[in-house]
Motif scaffolding. Sequence first.
Motif, PDB file in Angstrom:
ATOM      1  N   SER A  72     -16.118  60.084  70.550  1.00 22.81           N
ATOM      2  CA  SER A  72     -17.478  59.967  70.008  1.00 22.81           C
ATOM      3  C   SER A  72     -17.740  58.509  69.652  1.00 22.81           C
ATOM      4  O   SER A  72     -16.821  57.767  69.296  1.00 22.81           O
ATOM      5  N   ILE A  73     -19.015  58.111  69.761  1.00 14.21           N
ATOM      6  CA  ILE A  73     -19.443  56.753  69.418  1.00 14.21           C
ATOM      7  C   ILE A  73     -20.695  56.859  68.559  1.00 14.21           C
ATOM      8  O   ILE A  73     -21.675  57.505  68.948  1.00 14.21           O
ATOM      9  N   ARG A  91     -16.380  46.450  63.534  1.00 13.32           N
ATOM     10  CA  ARG A  91     -17.457  45.569  63.070  1.00 13.32           C
ATOM     11  C   ARG A  91     -17.539  44.340  63.974  1.00 13.32           C
ATOM     12  O   ARG A  91     -16.508  43.742  64.320  1.00 13.32           O
ATOM     13  N   ARG A  92     -18.760  43.996  64.347  1.00 11.35           N
ATOM     14  CA  ARG A  92     -18.958  42.884  65.287  1.00 11.35           C
ATOM     15  C   ARG A  92     -18.290  41.606  64.820  1.00 11.35           C
ATOM     16  O   ARG A  92     -17.571  40.943  65.586  1.00 11.35           O
ATOM     17  N   ASP A  93     -18.496  41.221  63.548  1.00 13.05           N
ATOM     18  CA  ASP A  93     -18.023  39.922  63.080  1.00 13.05           C
ATOM     19  C   ASP A  93     -16.514  39.872  62.908  1.00 13.05           C
ATOM     20  O   ASP A  93     -15.938  38.777  62.821  1.00 13.05           O
ATOM     21  N   ASP A  94     -15.855  41.027  62.857  1.00 16.77           N
ATOM     22  CA  ASP A  94     -14.382  41.045  62.833  1.00 16.77           C
ATOM     23  C   ASP A  94     -13.821  40.791  64.221  1.00 16.77           C
ATOM     24  O   ASP A  94     -12.825  40.074  64.386  1.00 16.77           O
ATOM     25  N   LEU A 105     -19.012  44.287  75.945  1.00 17.99           N
ATOM     26  CA  LEU A 105     -17.919  45.271  75.911  1.00 17.99           C
ATOM     27  C   LEU A 105     -18.240  46.466  75.028  1.00 17.99           C
ATOM     28  O   LEU A 105     -18.181  47.614  75.476  1.00 17.99           O
ATOM     29  N   VAL A 106     -18.618  46.220  73.775  1.00 14.95           N
ATOM     30  CA  VAL A 106     -18.749  47.325  72.827  1.00 14.95           C
ATOM     31  C   VAL A 106     -20.106  48.024  72.961  1.00 14.95           C
ATOM     32  O   VAL A 106     -20.179  49.246  73.151  1.00 14.95           O
ATOM     33  N   SER A 150      -8.951  44.025  66.368  1.00 14.48           N
ATOM     34  CA  SER A 150      -9.063  43.706  67.792  1.00 14.48           C
ATOM     35  C   SER A 150      -9.295  45.004  68.543  1.00 14.48           C
ATOM     36  O   SER A 150      -8.890  46.084  68.094  1.00 14.48           O
ATOM     37  N   LEU A 151      -9.959  44.908  69.691  1.00 17.40           N
ATOM     38  CA  LEU A 151     -10.221  46.081  70.527  1.00 17.40           C
ATOM     39  C   LEU A 151     -10.004  45.688  71.981  1.00 17.40           C
ATOM     40  O   LEU A 151     -10.544  44.671  72.440  1.00 17.40           O
TER      41      LEU A 151
END
Length: 507
Positions: free
Chosen positions: A64-65, A88-91, A104-105, A135-136
């Motif tokens: 799920s997203i 989180r984007r900024d991480d 990517l996300v 990280s992803l």
Amino acid sequence: MSTHLSEQEIIRREKLEALKTAGIEPYPAALYPVNSYSTDIREGYSEEKKDDYANVCVAGRIMSINDKGKVFFIKIQDSKGIIQLYVRRDDLYPDEDKSGWDLLVKRGLDLGDIIGVTGFVFVTKTGEISIHAQSLTLLAKSLKPLPVVKRDEEGNVFDEVTDPEFKYRQRYADLVVNPDVKDVFLKRTKLVNTIREFLNEKGAIEVDTPVLQAIPGGAAARPFITHHNALDVPMYMRIANELYLKRLIVGGFDWVYEFSRNFRNEGMDRTHNPEFTVLEWYTAYKDYFWMMEVTEQLFERIAIALHGTTEVPLGDKVINYKAPFRRISLFDAIKENTGIDISGMDEAQLREVCKQLNIEVAPSMGKGKLIDEIFGATSEHTYVQPTFIIDYPVEMSPLTKKHRSKPGLVERFELMVNGKELANAYTELNDPIDQRERFEDQVRLMERGDDEAMYIDYDFLRALEYGMPPTSGIGIGIDRLCMFMTNQPSIQDVLFFPMMRPEKFED
């Protein structure tokens, strides 16, 4: 089945190409250092132990997203369960350039993609144990959408995909979207391991015997036939491993067993598959009375290992595997259910009984097959709780020793549970002259048109002539036993890849 792409599949392939163009490898080859699993994290994490979960690395399939703009809540499923990721984007992209986030996300990820995440474990404001991603990494892009299932807030499926055509043909996808399916197969593994532990503790030796055989012996069944090119001879896929295991008893082993993959070229239904697994073991200096006691011990142990009790649910019934099991002779079982005593009847009289009971029989059937048909039609289904049906007519049992005190019978039992056979056992025939005569009787049945009659195995007769000690043997259908121990209605539900008619793919 059409191979034309759906709109969703086209979109996913476009995403794939966009990722490649941007230099993001959608199927990286490098090792990914997983060190944690969903269930272990959710069960082990606490505020006091948070330092132990400060650097976790997990991987799994996106189930799920939830897009919140600069934050995504993603749930992934690994081999043990489901866990939430806080992304989180900024991480992930602390620099000014946020294009990677968008590519990517936001635009690149889909349900079914396999990703890896590193980060630390924390508890969200809603109280859910989650992983704060640092990280992803995309590990495998999914190009085909998973079937849609309904899940609760914890991610548990409550409206599963039940279409058999999908479940049995695409087991790989079935395992992903229906978590309970994996549990059945984990229990199957535990069942087999429990049997191995039980037999090994008693000193039995696990062995391997040939699958390709020159003569399909050890059972009354129609074989699959193939051809060995180098030897230029016909070969048969094994229908049973019995005669090879007995050869090992001749050779001096006291107790041998094998989980045998067998093949029978016969019909398919809810309890039969052409390819199936049977456990067989043979023990020197024992008889079928001893075998009944050991079988009771084994089934009781399996039930407790899988369920913590001898009482096991099966459909709308509860089967109790607590020893001892009931024992009743085959003739008494038929008499109990029909009121007819067939014990002294010849073939003509048995045919009259079949006619009286409206049981269809073929001209090729001898006494043994006729008695088997009568029992199957009138009695078999009535034995729900574990019951040993004992003392069969000699005509039904070409490999079984004649009864020590009851002329015309042999020392054999079948264990019936829920109206089905789970085990078949003998005091084994070790008289080579008697065995030769029994084989010759089978040849005569074959000449009458019985395509399940046994072949003569001359090498096995030669082995018996060297001398086989008194022996007891048993065969247990593992697939059917797994059905009963996991409360599954069909053998297809306990086989990863059951036999099905081949699909037709269209370009």
